[in-house]
Structures are given as C-alpha cells and as structure tokens.
Design a protein around this motif. Structure first.
Motif, mmCIF file in Angstrom:
data_model
loop_
_atom_site.group_PDB
_atom_site.id
_atom_site.type_symbol
_atom_site.label_atom_id
_atom_site.label_comp_id
_atom_site.label_asym_id
_atom_site.label_seq_id
_atom_site.Cartn_x
_atom_site.Cartn_y
_atom_site.Cartn_z
ATOM 1 N N UNK A 67 39.811 -14.891 49.396
ATOM 2 C CA UNK A 67 40.706 -13.961 50.085
ATOM 3 C C UNK A 67 40.010 -12.678 50.469
ATOM 4 N N UNK A 68 39.118 -12.209 49.601
ATOM 5 C CA UNK A 68 38.334 -11.011 49.883
ATOM 6 C C UNK A 68 37.453 -11.227 51.108
ATOM 7 N N UNK A 69 36.805 -12.378 51.158
ATOM 8 C CA UNK A 69 35.970 -12.716 52.310
ATOM 9 C C UNK A 69 36.802 -12.862 53.579
ATOM 10 N N UNK A 70 37.998 -13.433 53.444
ATOM 11 C CA UNK A 70 38.836 -13.629 54.628
ATOM 12 C C UNK A 70 39.296 -12.301 55.214
ATOM 13 N N UNK A 71 39.602 -11.339 54.343
ATOM 14 C CA UNK A 71 40.043 -10.034 54.835
ATOM 15 C C UNK A 71 38.923 -9.304 55.549
ATOM 16 N N UNK A 72 37.755 -9.228 54.918
ATOM 17 C CA UNK A 72 36.683 -8.420 55.509
ATOM 18 C C UNK A 72 35.876 -9.209 56.530
ATOM 19 N N UNK A 73 35.254 -10.292 56.111
ATOM 20 C CA UNK A 73 34.404 -11.037 57.042
ATOM 21 C C UNK A 73 35.254 -11.747 58.088
ATOM 22 N N UNK A 74 36.297 -12.446 57.650
ATOM 23 C CA UNK A 74 37.189 -13.110 58.601
ATOM 24 C C UNK A 74 37.879 -12.115 59.515
ATOM 25 N N UNK A 75 38.307 -10.987 58.960
ATOM 26 C CA UNK A 75 38.958 -9.966 59.768
ATOM 27 C C UNK A 75 38.034 -9.390 60.817
ATOM 28 N N UNK A 76 36.777 -9.141 60.427
ATOM 29 C CA UNK A 76 35.808 -8.637 61.391
ATOM 30 C C UNK A 76 35.606 -9.646 62.517
ATOM 31 N N UNK A 77 35.476 -10.918 62.128
ATOM 32 C CA UNK A 77 35.279 -11.964 63.129
ATOM 33 C C UNK A 77 36.451 -12.034 64.105
ATOM 34 N N UNK A 78 37.659 -11.996 63.582
ATOM 35 C CA UNK A 78 38.836 -12.098 64.459
ATOM 36 C C UNK A 78 38.890 -10.926 65.441
#
Length: 261
Positions: free
Chosen positions: A111-122
């Motif tokens: 979830x931490x990766x999804x917020x920061x890395x995934x969020x940046x990607x989106x």
C-alpha cells in the motif's frame, strides 16, 4: 505560453508536509500553484493560508491511488488554467514501515508503494500527454534519503522513485520534458516535530535534546526548511535547469555521507 500567462504548477500531497513551503517558493517565482490532496479539509486549510498572500492558488481534491481521480484532477486543472508546466509529485504516507521481517505487514508495504510510486506513475501518465502537446514540461519527484540506507523498509519506495525518474527521463526528454528527483534531508515540518516528541517521550528527554542530536550530525548544523526544497525545485523547473534530466538531487545540508558518481 502566451505573454503574461503564468506557468502552472501542480503539487500532489498538497495538504501538508513539504507542500506548503514548496508552493510558497513557486509562488515567489511567479507560478500559479494548484495544491492536490485527498484530505479536502486539510487541503482547504493549506490553500487558504497561501491565499492570504497570493491569489494564484487553487486546490483540487484527488486520491492519487485512483486513476479516475487523477484523470479528473488533470482535466479540472486544464479547464481552469489551460496548461500544466510543472508537476511536483509529493503525495506519500507519512508512517514509516520497519521492524523485524517476521512481523512486517506486507500489505502495508504494498500500500505504501501504491500511494507513492503508483501515485507518481498515475499523475505522470495523466500529465505527460499535456506536456507533450505543449512541447515542454518539468516533472519533479520527491524521494527521500531512506532509499539510500537500510534503516527502514519504507526506503523501498524512494529507491523505486529514483529508478522511475531515470527511466522516464529517457522516455520524455525528447519531448522537451525533464524528469528529476529531489531527496529532502531532515526538514522542519509538523510531522518532524511530532517525531521528535515521540522519540523524546520514549527516551525520557526533551524534544530539544533529540533535535540537537540530529542537528549535530548535519554539517551545516541546522535543519532544512521546506522552502529550500522549493528553491531547488524552482531551479530545476526554470530555464537554468533545462539540461538537468534524470538526476537525483539531495537537499540535506550534507547529512548523507555517501559518494554518488
């Protein structure tokens, strides 16, 4: 960009932390700033504080974990202001993940990766086509020094941000879009004050003692300020930074001692 038109900067994670200081630095450089965050109450307070000194501030609620929310935010910015010149990706969880591997909640790590890395990607996926049409743009990803150490598993996200930055600098550079990462050092924010207070309570000392111990490890003997992170971003986003691409730049007063070639 037409004469007299202000460049537009979108800052995610805009409800607190580094974002208000970064926003102020960009406002001082003539940007129209759009703060973006999912906590709309805190976002309103952050934007209102900046609005007292400038009319060039907007806020848009957005959850970077949801592609539909990010796309809606991007369309809203374009509808209001017509362009996006700078994206500052700063949305992240403020809770570090560490401890013995046997007790680590893998779901929290993902979830931490999804917020920061995934969020940046989106956000980059949504903004890159806009910048391509404009023929220019700047993307700054806020990382962190935990990506250069083994102190906590949360460093995974910052190592990934660095890699993402380099990959996208190759992809987007030919379109006049630079992508860089800024790694803040120990920076004065409300969250840092809370961290010092928690550490002080655990050790039975004063918060000032904890702060002094950290400052003694910084060659400049002081904490960084959010505005100083903003100054670095403004430089990278300006004409002087046009040939700086795919780089990881640390603003930490010399706190990190590694040699990076």
């Amino acid at each position: 960009m037409s004469a007299g038109q202000k460049p537009v900067a979108v800052i995610t994670g805009g409800s607190g932390g580094l974002a208000p200081g970064i926003a102020q630095s960009l406002l001082d450089q003539g940007y129209h700033v759009v703060l973006v965050a999912r906590d709309t109450d805190r976002l309103r307070h952050a934007a209102d504080a900046l609005m007292r000194g400038s009319a060039m501030v907007d806020r848009i609620g957005c959850d970077v974990r949801q592609s539909s929310s990010v796309k809606a935010m991007t369309l809203a910015v374009l509808d209001r202001l017509g362009r996006i010149d700078l994206l500052v990706n700063a949305a992240a969880s403020s809770n570090p993940i560490g401890g013995a591997i046997e007790t680590v909640d893998v779901g929290l790590v993902i979830g931490d990766l999804d917020t920061k890395v995934g969020g940046y990607l989106r956000c980059i996926q949504a903004v890159a086509p806009v910048m391509k049409r404009q023929g220019a743009g700047r993307i700054i990803n806020i990382g962190g020094l935990t990506g250069r150490s083994s102190d906590t598993l949360s460093g995974l996200r910052n190592a990934a941000v660095t890699h993402l930055t380099k990959v996208l600098s190759d992809q987007l550079g030919p379109f006049g879009i630079t992508v860089n990462a800024v790694h803040p050092g120990i920076t004065r924010t409300p969250h840092l004050d809370e961290l010092f207070a928690d550490m002080a309570a655990e050790k039975g000392v004063a918060s000032a003692d904890i702060e002094h111990d950290f400052i003694s490890e910084i060659p400049t003997r002081r904490l960084c300020l959010p505005e100083e992170i903003g100054h670095a971003i403004a430089f990278l986003a300006g004409p002087q930074g046009g040939s700086i691409n795919g780089q990881s730049i640390t603003v930490d007063g010399g706190y990190s001692r590694g040699v990076y070639l």
